[in-house]
Design an enzyme around this catalytic site. Structure first.
Site, short mmCIF file in Angstrom:
data_model
loop_
_atom_site.label_atom_id
_atom_site.label_comp_id
_atom_site.label_asym_id
_atom_site.label_seq_id
_atom_site.Cartn_x
_atom_site.Cartn_y
_atom_site.Cartn_z
N HIS A 92 -10.28 -4.99 3.68
CA HIS A 92 -8.94 -5.49 4.01
C HIS A 92 -9.14 -6.90 4.56
O HIS A 92 -9.05 -7.14 5.76
CB HIS A 92 -8.29 -4.57 5.04
CG HIS A 92 -6.81 -4.78 5.22
ND1 HIS A 92 -6.12 -5.83 4.64
CD2 HIS A 92 -5.89 -4.08 5.94
CE1 HIS A 92 -4.84 -5.75 4.99
NE2 HIS A 92 -4.68 -4.71 5.77
N LYS A 95 5.55 7.34 -13.44
CA LYS A 95 5.80 8.09 -14.67
C LYS A 95 4.54 8.30 -15.49
O LYS A 95 4.60 8.85 -16.58
CB LYS A 95 6.84 7.34 -15.51
CG LYS A 95 8.17 7.11 -14.78
CD LYS A 95 9.08 6.22 -15.60
CE LYS A 95 10.36 5.88 -14.82
NZ LYS A 95 11.23 4.94 -15.55
N ARG A 146 3.55 -3.54 8.28
CA ARG A 146 3.09 -4.84 8.74
C ARG A 146 2.58 -5.72 7.61
O ARG A 146 2.96 -6.87 7.49
CB ARG A 146 1.98 -4.66 9.79
CG ARG A 146 2.44 -4.09 11.10
CD ARG A 146 1.24 -3.68 11.95
NE ARG A 146 1.64 -3.09 13.21
CZ ARG A 146 2.09 -1.85 13.36
NH1 ARG A 146 2.20 -1.07 12.29
NH2 ARG A 146 2.42 -1.38 14.53
N ARG A 168 -2.18 -3.55 -2.71
CA ARG A 168 -2.76 -2.51 -1.86
C ARG A 168 -2.86 -1.24 -2.69
O ARG A 168 -1.90 -0.85 -3.36
CB ARG A 168 -1.92 -2.25 -0.61
CG ARG A 168 -2.35 -1.00 0.15
CD ARG A 168 -1.72 -0.89 1.51
NE ARG A 168 -2.32 -1.85 2.43
CZ ARG A 168 -2.17 -1.80 3.76
NH1 ARG A 168 -1.42 -0.85 4.30
NH2 ARG A 168 -2.74 -2.68 4.53
#
Length: 327
Positions: free
Chosen positions: A148, A98, A70, A120
């Protein structure tokens, strides 16, 4: 997080933000300005012609260290509808996989001269660290169990459009609060906007010191939901749990899962929310989630695109300010 107001003659959004790292630190006028701008984009998104050119020539990079459907999709759609060039960076195939450090990643991205980074990350504070190392606007799309902010803004927009005002409402946030960045951002925002916030959860899923944020704490759904205007359910985040926080999923649903019987103690016009993804039959019953009279879950998804359009535009336009260029 810095904000200021431009001259009234400006055609750009009135709010100026260097970054959007959390709700904590925003003022009520800041939040209202973002919600007002988002409201305009809701109407735009419902038209046949949805494309704008306000961010034409600007570059937005979505950098997601955690999987998301979402949030990443809505940020991508939001940027494209504003006319920006949008790059989704897959961390799974990037140099981070890596062994590249977070700081080296920031330096690399900074050399590409993006206008906004949407990030995020699974660690609380990681987005703040990256924001200190780049010369563009940064939006926190969720960091660990910290914040958030765009989710809280879209929740607020959803509530405001259905209830008219947030001030004076009683909102119950229920479930896995201990691991929820959504809960923290919503507690900050709802408190700033004058709502009464209740937390309803078993003691093992309530973080220590939460009462210092001015919320009421309940361990029983029927007392916690009594006379509530909004019931906001949270996903049980098994992937973040390192211990046995609940006896069993079945027991959790029996005591804290939202069904029509528990919802009956809330106000007759109480509305139900969930940030998604949902665990049906765990924190919410399917009959409640799909109740077209009570559930706002689909509306939350729609509001997400509008809110993220508003945040992207504000941050991208703010980069033109002299104070932003000197950071």
């Amino acid at each position: 997080m810095t904000s200021s107001q431009p001259s009234p003659q400006s055609d750009a959004p009135a709010l100026r933000l260097q970054h959007l790292l959390g709700i904590e630190g925003l003022s009520r006028p800041d939040i209202e300005a973002l919600l007002d701008l988002s409201d305009r984009y809701v109407d735009l998104n419902r038209r046949a012609e949805k494309k704008m050119s306000s961010l034409r020539g600007r570059t937005i990079i979505n950098l997601f260290f955690e999987d998301s459907t979402r949030t990443r999709t809505s940020f991508e759609l939001a940027g494209k509808r504003l006319g920006a060039d949008v790059l989704n960076m897959s961390v799974g195939t990037s140099s981070v996989k890596k062994g590249e450090t977070l700081i080296d990643t920031a330096v690399t991205l900074n050399a590409m001269h993006p206008d906004v980074l949407t990030i995020r990350h699974g660690d609380s504070g990681a987005v703040h660290l990256l924001a200190q190392k780049v010369n563009c606007g940064v939006i926190n799309a969720g960091d660990g169990s910290h914040e958030h902010p765009t989710q809280a803004l879209l929740d607020a927009l959803t509530i405001r459009r259905r209830k008219g005002d947030i001030t004076g409402l009683t909102v119950a946030i229920c479930g896995d609060v201990a691991h929820s960045r959504v809960a923290r951002s919503n507690i900050h925002l709802l408190s700033i906007m004058g709502a009464r916030v209740r937390i309803v959860a078993p003691p093992t899923l309530i973080p220590a010191g939460l009462d210092r944020l001015g919320v009421e704490i309940h361990h029983d759904m029927r007392t916690g939901l009594a006379d509530c205007d909004i019931v906001m359910m949270l996903r049980l985040q098994n992937e973040r749990m390192q211990a046995s926080y609940i006896p069993s999923v079945r027991e959790y649903y029996k005591l804290f899962g939202l069904d029509h019987e528990k919802l009956a103690v809330a106000k007759p016009d109480a509305l139900v929310m969930h940030p998604g993804p949902m665990n049906r039959g765990v924190e919410i019953d399917s009959d409640v989630a799909d109740d077209i009279e009570r559930s706002l879950i689909r509306e939350q998804v729609e509001m997400g695109v509008a809110v993220r359009m508003a945040c992207l535009e504000v941050l991208a336009q703010s980069q033109l300010e002299p104070w932003a260029k000197n950071q």
